[in-house]
Design an enzyme around this catalytic site. Structure first.
Site, PDB file in Angstrom:
ATOM      1  N   LYS A   1      21.308 -26.628 -36.610  1.00  0.00           N
ATOM      2  CA  LYS A   1      20.298 -26.222 -37.583  1.00  0.00           C
ATOM      3  C   LYS A   1      18.932 -26.056 -36.940  1.00  0.00           C
ATOM      4  O   LYS A   1      18.078 -25.320 -37.455  1.00  0.00           O
ATOM      5  CB  LYS A   1      20.246 -27.221 -38.746  1.00  0.00           C
ATOM      6  CG  LYS A   1      19.776 -28.627 -38.380  1.00  0.00           C
ATOM      7  CD  LYS A   1      18.289 -28.799 -38.538  1.00  0.00           C
ATOM      8  CE  LYS A   1      17.786 -30.179 -38.228  1.00  0.00           C
ATOM      9  NZ  LYS A   1      18.249 -30.911 -37.104  1.00  0.00           N
TER      10      LYS A   1
ATOM     11  N   VAL B   1       9.601 -33.501 -28.786  1.00  0.00           N
ATOM     12  CA  VAL B   1      10.533 -32.483 -28.309  1.00  0.00           C
ATOM     13  C   VAL B   1      11.055 -31.643 -29.470  1.00  0.00           C
ATOM     14  O   VAL B   1      11.441 -32.176 -30.511  1.00  0.00           O
ATOM     15  CB  VAL B   1      11.723 -33.146 -27.585  1.00  0.00           C
ATOM     16  CG1 VAL B   1      12.769 -32.104 -27.191  1.00  0.00           C
ATOM     17  CG2 VAL B   1      11.238 -33.908 -26.362  1.00  0.00           C
TER      18      VAL B   1
ATOM     19  N   GLU C   1      14.129 -29.849 -30.241  1.00  0.00           N
ATOM     20  CA  GLU C   1      15.478 -29.794 -29.679  1.00  0.00           C
ATOM     21  C   GLU C   1      16.107 -28.406 -29.775  1.00  0.00           C
ATOM     22  O   GLU C   1      17.054 -28.094 -29.050  1.00  0.00           O
ATOM     23  CB  GLU C   1      16.380 -30.807 -30.391  1.00  0.00           C
ATOM     24  CG  GLU C   1      16.078 -32.262 -30.074  1.00  0.00           C
ATOM     25  CD  GLU C   1      16.600 -32.684 -28.700  1.00  0.00           C
ATOM     26  OE1 GLU C   1      17.112 -31.831 -27.959  1.00  0.00           O
ATOM     27  OE2 GLU C   1      16.472 -33.875 -28.384  1.00  0.00           O
TER      28      GLU C   1
END
Length: 333
Positions: free
Chosen positions: A191, A279, A281
């Site tokens: 996602k 971060v 991802e």
């Protein structure tokens, strides 16, 4: 009777929020940050000034100084780290792990070596009956405010899933169980790619129709990849699939959506990385997903375009044009 100890490995935004939430349930929790600089700051201030400023850590939350201290005597080991650190950290945990300890993975990503979700590596290192994964629409900045949220814990061991469900559920936080480990973890990982695309749509000002298209067609890509890797199709219609996708695509706190918006405004990936504290991802996951999709012959046009934009071979505008000019076909195929 002594309480079972929950050790959280990773004191980012989500790991720290999780520690504070578990502590609020009056459960024994430890929070260990693997990065020396961040750990030293947390130990000094008893506050995560980098990732969750303004939320002091109560003395009831243990702050171990080493991973050995963090793991010793723990019943549950929650892995809440960026996927870049997954291999070295799980290697270290496996060296110190006791067979009775339960491994619960919150990290969202893909395994570059095994071309699968991260649970495959965990199954190789630990007893699968002692492994669970958790994923769902859980924006940390909402949970820290006490707003209601839901998530899914998946394990091949139903009793373990139910035990974790009981450990973490409250009036604020509702946990569901699943036996589809692969589907739950892939929903959480894939996602992030589609959230990047949603951010680009926002940044270009393309409107809600375009964003709805990206989310629904993106969900189809996630589902196709999941089925090829062994997941149940239905899982992607649930909290760890569509639920997490909606939250990550729309929340102003979503790192992946924000990165997409900034790409659409003309910033390069390298420029954005310089001032991102946490971060996103989706960058790493998109590149790995594209590689796996080509190897497994899975059609993922949005993912392909996102990788091209990240690598600078397409502009966001060109990426939208490429998707809109694809050959026509039925919606469901």
């Amino acid at each position: 009777m002594e309480q079972e100890i929950i050790t959280i490995i990773g004191a980012g935004n989500w790991g720290t929020t999780l520690a504070l939430y578990i502590d609020s349930l009056k459960r024994s929790v430890r929070l260990f940050e693997p990065v020396d600089r961040n750990r030293n700051s947390i130990l000094k201030h008893r506050e995560n000034k980098t990732y969750l400023p303004g939320h002091p850590l109560p003395w009831s939350i243990e702050l171990p100084e080493s991973i050995n201290q963090a793991l010793q005597g723990a019943e549950y080991i929650f892995i809440v780290i960026p996927s870049d650190f997954f291999y070295p950290l799980t290697d270290k945990i496996s060296e110190l792990w006791n067979p009775h300890q339960k491994i619960v993975n919150f990290t969202k990503g893909l395994d570059e070596k095994l071309k699968t979700g991260l649970s495959t590596r965990l199954f190789n290192l630990f007893d699968p009956d002692n492994v669970a994964v958790i994923s769902g629409p859980t924006i940390a900045r909402e949970i820290i405010k006490g707003l209601p949220a839901t998530t899914v814990v998946a394990s091949v061991n139903q009793k373990l899933a139910e035990k974790i469900q009981q450990l973490l559920s409250s009036e604020q936080f509702r946990v569901y169980t699943s036996a589809d480990v692969v589907g739950v973890e892939l929903g959480g990982a894939l996602k992030n790619i589609i959230a990047l695309a949603g951010g680009i749509v926002e940044g270009l000002g393309l409107g809600n129709n375009a964003k709805a298209a990206v989310i629904t067609r993106g969900l189809m890509e996630m589902t196709r990849m999941g089925e090829v890797l062994g997941a149940n199709r239905e899982t992607f219609s649930g909290l760890s699939g569509m639920g997490d996708l909606i939250t990550t695509s729309f929340s102003k706190f979503s790192r992946n959506r924000t990165l997409g918006e900034r790409l659409a405004r003309g910033e390069s990936l390298e420029e954005i990385k310089l001032d991102m504290v946490e971060v996103a991802e989706g960058v790493r996951t998109a590149i790995l997903a594209k590689s796996i999709a080509r190897e497994k012959n899975v059609e993922m046009p949005i993912t392909e375009v996102i990788v091209d934009i990240l690598q600078g071979t397409l502009t966001p505008e060109q990426g939208v044009k490429k998707l809109m000019e694809r050959s026509l076909k039925p919606e469901i195929w």
